[in-house]
Design an enzyme around this catalytic site. Structure first.
Site, PDB file in Angstrom:
ATOM      1  N   ASN A 133      21.154   4.486 -10.934  1.00 30.21           N
ATOM      2  CA  ASN A 133      20.577   3.132 -10.961  1.00 30.21           C
ATOM      3  C   ASN A 133      19.054   3.130 -10.813  1.00 30.21           C
ATOM      4  O   ASN A 133      18.481   2.200 -10.273  1.00 30.21           O
ATOM      5  CB  ASN A 133      21.196   2.234  -9.877  1.00 30.21           C
ATOM      6  CG  ASN A 133      22.678   2.039 -10.103  1.00 30.21           C
ATOM      7  OD1 ASN A 133      23.124   2.029 -11.265  1.00 30.21           O
ATOM      8  ND2 ASN A 133      23.450   1.922  -9.042  1.00 30.21           N
ATOM      9  N   ARG A 134      18.442   4.208 -11.266  1.00 28.94           N
ATOM     10  CA  ARG A 134      16.971   4.331 -11.199  1.00 28.94           C
ATOM     11  C   ARG A 134      16.432   4.262  -9.777  1.00 28.94           C
ATOM     12  O   ARG A 134      15.267   3.957  -9.554  1.00 28.94           O
ATOM     13  CB  ARG A 134      16.288   3.259 -12.067  1.00 28.94           C
ATOM     14  CG  ARG A 134      16.856   3.204 -13.463  1.00 28.94           C
ATOM     15  CD  ARG A 134      15.819   3.311 -14.536  1.00 28.94           C
ATOM     16  NE  ARG A 134      16.465   3.693 -15.787  1.00 28.94           N
ATOM     17  CZ  ARG A 134      16.455   2.964 -16.892  1.00 28.94           C
ATOM     18  NH1 ARG A 134      15.770   1.849 -16.940  1.00 28.94           N
ATOM     19  NH2 ARG A 134      17.069   3.381 -17.970  1.00 28.94           N
TER      20      ARG A 134
END
Ligand SMILES: Cc1cc2nc3c(=O)[nH]c(=O)nc-3n(C[C@H](O)[C@H](O)[C@H](O)COP(=O)(O)O)c2cc1C
Length: 197
Positions: free
Chosen positions: A175-176
């Site tokens: 999710n970065r």
């Protein structure tokens, strides 16, 4: 202090570099060298990392009359950028630049094959070249003239050392929500921090 895998960024770097090597990644020892002119015009290119001296510097070799060398001489600061996609790892290293001693450049020169030595003697790196054939002709002439003799290192070819003052380690996460660690050299010690991704 924030929990980090290593207290010293050279140990952290070595661990990542060794993993990249062990994974057999192609050109695991290549990095982007980013320089800038005195009036802050940047330029980047790949070079090969040819040595790391613990708590001291990162070393690479090139032509001292090339564009990069001209920029490093007029503005002796640079950034090195490593990216190993399979490890999900990016590393920045920033610092001041110094020319390596003739002794250190000579030692590396002597370890290179004759083909690379002739190429380095022949090349006016970053300067205009009329044709590929002109380069081949020069290489053939040099190969003949040095036959049976050692090839001396030209003064215009040698190494630079980047004295690391700042490291930034980036690790890919879901999710970065990547993890980023910074190491800043302050009064002879490494100050460790984190950055938002
Ligand atoms: C993977 C890779 C490694 C390279 N390694 C070096 C190197 O160690 N030294 C070097 O002078 N050029 C190296 N080059 C060529 C440079 O990227 C660049 O084209 C050349 O040094 C001239 O750059 P300049 O005109 O900005 O000075 C490499 C290129 C690649 C793609």
């Amino acid at each position: 202090m924030t929990s980090v895998p290593f207290q010293n960024p050279y140990d952290f770097f070595s661990s990542c570099f060794d993993q990249a090597k062990a994974a057999g990644l192609p050109q695991h020892d290549s990095m982007v060298l980013i320089t800038a002119t005195k009036d802050a015009r940047p330029s980047g290119r790949m070079v090969l990392l040819k040595g790391v001296v613990f708590n001291q510097d990162f070393r690479f070799f090139t032509n001292y009359e090339s564009r990069k060398a001209g920029e490093l001489i007029e503005n002796p600061r640079a950034q090195l950028l490593f990216y190993w996609p399979h490890l999900g790892r990016q590393i920045r290293v920033e610092g001041a630049i110094e020319k390596l001693s003739a002794e250190d450049s000579g030692a590396y020169w002597n370890s290179r094959g004759r083909g690379s030595q002739i190429g380095a003697v022949a090349s006016e790196q970053s300067h205009p070249l009329d044709s590929y054939e002109a380069m081949e002709t020069r290489v053939a002439e040099l190969t003949r003239s040095f036959e049976g003799q050692p090839i001396p290192r030209p003064e215009r070819w040698g190494g630079f050392a980047l004295k690391a003052e700042y490291f930034e380690f980036w690790e890919d996460r879901v999710n970065r929500l990547h993890e980023r660690f910074t190491y800043q050299r302050e009064a002879g010690k490494w100050k460790i921090g984190r950055l938002w991704p």
